[in-house]
Every structure is written in structure tokens, then in C-alpha cells.
Design an enzyme around this catalytic site. Sequence first.
Site, PDB file in Angstrom:
ATOM      1  N   GLY A 175       0.841  -1.194   0.000  1.00 29.39           N
ATOM      2  CA  GLY A 175       0.000   0.000   0.000  1.00 29.39           C
ATOM      3  C   GLY A 175       0.877   1.244   0.000  1.00 29.39           C
ATOM      4  O   GLY A 175       2.057   1.180   0.365  1.00 29.39           O
ATOM      5  N   GLN A 205       2.817   9.923   1.885  1.00 30.92           N
ATOM      6  CA  GLN A 205       4.180   9.390   1.934  1.00 30.92           C
ATOM      7  C   GLN A 205       5.058   9.901   0.808  1.00 30.92           C
ATOM      8  O   GLN A 205       6.278   9.849   0.898  1.00 30.92           O
ATOM      9  CB  GLN A 205       4.144   7.854   1.886  1.00 30.92           C
ATOM     10  CG  GLN A 205       3.502   7.239   3.124  1.00 30.92           C
ATOM     11  CD  GLN A 205       3.409   5.733   2.987  1.00 30.92           C
ATOM     12  OE1 GLN A 205       2.486   5.222   2.373  1.00 30.92           O
ATOM     13  NE2 GLN A 205       4.365   5.010   3.546  1.00 30.92           N
ATOM     14  N   CYS A 227       6.164  -0.282   7.493  1.00 27.59           N
ATOM     15  CA  CYS A 227       5.781   0.919   6.751  1.00 27.59           C
ATOM     16  C   CYS A 227       6.964   1.398   5.936  1.00 27.59           C
ATOM     17  O   CYS A 227       8.087   1.453   6.446  1.00 27.59           O
ATOM     18  CB  CYS A 227       5.338   2.012   7.733  1.00 27.59           C
ATOM     19  SG  CYS A 227       4.803   3.528   6.923  1.00 27.59           S
ATOM     20  N   LEU A 228       6.698   1.758   4.694  1.00 28.87           N
ATOM     21  CA  LEU A 228       7.773   2.254   3.832  1.00 28.87           C
ATOM     22  C   LEU A 228       8.363   3.546   4.377  1.00 28.87           C
ATOM     23  O   LEU A 228       9.494   3.895   4.048  1.00 28.87           O
ATOM     24  CB  LEU A 228       7.239   2.466   2.404  1.00 28.87           C
ATOM     25  CG  LEU A 228       6.741   1.191   1.702  1.00 28.87           C
ATOM     26  CD1 LEU A 228       6.063   1.536   0.383  1.00 28.87           C
ATOM     27  CD2 LEU A 228       7.888   0.203   1.488  1.00 28.87           C
ATOM     28  N   HIS A 254      -4.263   1.233   7.792  1.00 25.40           N
ATOM     29  CA  HIS A 254      -2.898   1.778   7.864  1.00 25.40           C
ATOM     30  C   HIS A 254      -2.742   2.966   6.906  1.00 25.40           C
ATOM     31  O   HIS A 254      -2.173   4.002   7.265  1.00 25.40           O
ATOM     32  CB  HIS A 254      -1.903   0.650   7.532  1.00 25.40           C
ATOM     33  CG  HIS A 254      -0.469   1.042   7.431  1.00 25.40           C
ATOM     34  ND1 HIS A 254       0.497   0.601   8.321  1.00 25.40           N
ATOM     35  CD2 HIS A 254       0.198   1.821   6.527  1.00 25.40           C
ATOM     36  CE1 HIS A 254       1.672   1.107   7.966  1.00 25.40           C
ATOM     37  NE2 HIS A 254       1.527   1.839   6.876  1.00 25.40           N
ATOM     38  N   GLU A 255      -3.283   2.823   5.695  1.00 28.19           N
ATOM     39  CA  GLU A 255      -3.157   3.897   4.694  1.00 28.19           C
ATOM     40  C   GLU A 255      -4.025   5.102   5.048  1.00 28.19           C
ATOM     41  O   GLU A 255      -3.596   6.251   4.867  1.00 28.19           O
ATOM     42  CB  GLU A 255      -3.533   3.383   3.298  1.00 28.19           C
ATOM     43  CG  GLU A 255      -2.737   2.187   2.778  1.00 28.19           C
ATOM     44  CD  GLU A 255      -1.242   2.308   2.930  1.00 28.19           C
ATOM     45  OE1 GLU A 255      -0.724   3.441   3.010  1.00 28.19           O
ATOM     46  OE2 GLU A 255      -0.580   1.259   2.990  1.00 28.19           O
ATOM     47  N   HIS A 298      -2.310   7.291   7.423  1.00 25.74           N
ATOM     48  CA  HIS A 298      -1.335   8.203   6.790  1.00 25.74           C
ATOM     49  C   HIS A 298      -2.017   9.502   6.363  1.00 25.74           C
ATOM     50  O   HIS A 298      -1.454  10.588   6.531  1.00 25.74           O
ATOM     51  CB  HIS A 298      -0.710   7.567   5.545  1.00 25.74           C
ATOM     52  CG  HIS A 298       0.445   6.653   5.830  1.00 25.74           C
ATOM     53  ND1 HIS A 298       1.591   7.055   6.481  1.00 25.74           N
ATOM     54  CD2 HIS A 298       0.645   5.343   5.525  1.00 25.74           C
ATOM     55  CE1 HIS A 298       2.446   6.040   6.558  1.00 25.74           C
ATOM     56  NE2 HIS A 298       1.891   4.983   5.980  1.00 25.74           N
TER      57      HIS A 298
HETATM   58  O1  GNR Z   1       4.125  -2.701   2.543  1.00 21.79           O
HETATM   59  C1  GNR Z   1       3.497  -2.563   3.595  1.00 21.79           C
HETATM   60  N1  GNR Z   1       3.205  -3.661   4.334  1.00 21.79           N
HETATM   61  C2  GNR Z   1       2.327  -3.640   5.419  1.00 21.79           C
HETATM   62  C3  GNR Z   1       2.303  -4.758   6.248  1.00 21.79           C
HETATM   63  C4  GNR Z   1       1.450  -4.802   7.322  1.00 21.79           C
HETATM   64  C5  GNR Z   1       0.603  -3.745   7.563  1.00 21.79           C
HETATM   65  C6  GNR Z   1       0.613  -2.619   6.751  1.00 21.79           C
HETATM   66  C7  GNR Z   1       1.468  -2.574   5.669  1.00 21.79           C
HETATM   67  S1  GNR Z   1       1.471  -1.188   4.639  1.00 21.79           S
HETATM   68  C8  GNR Z   1       3.113  -1.211   4.060  1.00 21.79           C
HETATM   69  C9  GNR Z   1       3.347  -0.134   3.012  1.00 21.79           C
HETATM   70  C10 GNR Z   1       3.137   1.222   3.623  1.00 21.79           C
HETATM   71  O2  GNR Z   1       3.918   1.774   4.338  1.00 21.79           O
HETATM   72  N2  GNR Z   1       1.996   1.803   3.376  1.00 21.79           N
HETATM   73  O3  GNR Z   1       1.717   2.999   3.941  1.00 21.79           O
HETATM   74 NI    NI Z   2       2.818   3.069   5.774  1.00 24.56          NI
END
Ligand code: GNR
Ligand code: NI
Length: 168
Positions: A46, A51, A92-93, A134-135, A138
Site C-alpha cells: 500500500g 508518503q 511501513c515504507l 494503515h493507509e 497516513h
Molecule cells: O508494505 C506494507 N506492508 C504492510 C504490512 C502490514 C501492515 C501494513 C502494511 S502497509 C506497508 C506499506 C506502507 O507503508 N503503506 O503505507
Molecule cells: Ni505506511
Amino acid sequence: MSLLPILEFPDPRLRTIAEPVTEFNDELRQLVKDMFETMYDAPGIGLAATQVNVHQRIITIDTSEEKDNPLVVINPQIEVLAEETERMQEGCLSVPGFYEDVVRPNKIRLTAQNELGEEYVLEADDLLAVCIQHEIDHLEGKLFVDYLSPLKRSRIRSKLDKLHRQKV
Ligand code: GNR
Ligand code: NI
């Protein structure tokens, strides 16, 4: 097509609250393409526009194994469908190299628009439900490290600060 640079914690720009998308034009569609390219390249499941320093309510997701199921999520709204929660190790990236358990509702209904402005509704559980939440965090300026203890968060902050200093 181009790869977009990803902001990293504790960059204060990650705390920006994103604005709703009002114009579904070619510029938006190009951004969505670049976000998918950046997400697949990272690789991640995601990516939120926040980001890549674009403060609009735009998310790209692909939780499929084959990376052949892109989902465009614009102006998302979610509704929690069950009491049950899920504990999942999140990464998270924008917090590279750190993985910690986070507890979230595990069944949600997403209402969102695609890159043409068409509204859709989707029910999600497990990894997709976690990823969507999660997104959306952000877009609200929130990161998964905010769910951790202050001690864990500050350890992660100092390690990343150190790495960022070495890069400069
Ligand atoms: O690549 C991602 N893997 C992930 C694994 C578990 C819960 C959430 C994520 S999102 C993350 C990519 C990212 O940072 N998206 O904002
Ligand atoms: Ni993230």
C-alpha cells in the site's frame, strides 16, 4: 512514469492532514500511476499520497500475491463491521526496517472513489482491512509507530535519525 521519493519518519510532513480530491483529471491519474510504480518498486502492499509528499486523500493498494490486483482508493470512508480485532505485524515504507504488532478492527466496509471519480463499496477483512486502515491513518498524519509505547517509538526515531544523518 516515475518513481517518487518516500518521506521517512520522523519527517514532520508525514503529520500533514490530507485534503479531499475534488478534480478527477489526467494529473490525478498520472499521480496514481506513479504511486503504483513507486509502491510495486519499493516493494509495498500500500502507499498513501502523504508518503510521497502529496497531501490529498489518495491511496494505492495491492495485497495480492501476484501483484495483479491494483486498488485505487480516493476519498475513503470506513465503517467497522465487527467487534473483532486483529493483531498483525505491521511495517511501513516510511519507517523502513521496523516491524511491530498493531491491533485493529478486522472487518470493515470501505466506501471510496476510483481514479475516474466513480464511487464503490467494498468489504474487507484480514490483511486488506489492516492495509486500508494503515493507509487511511497516513492521510490523517498518523503512523503505525503512534500505536507503540513512547519508549519503542523514541528508539525507532533515534535509529532512523542516525541513519538519516549518515546519508547526508
Ligand atoms: O508494505 C506494507 N506492508 C504492510 C504490512 C502490514 C501492515 C501494513 C502494511 S502497509 C506497508 C506499506 C506502507 O507503508 N503503506 O503505507
Ligand atoms: Ni505506511
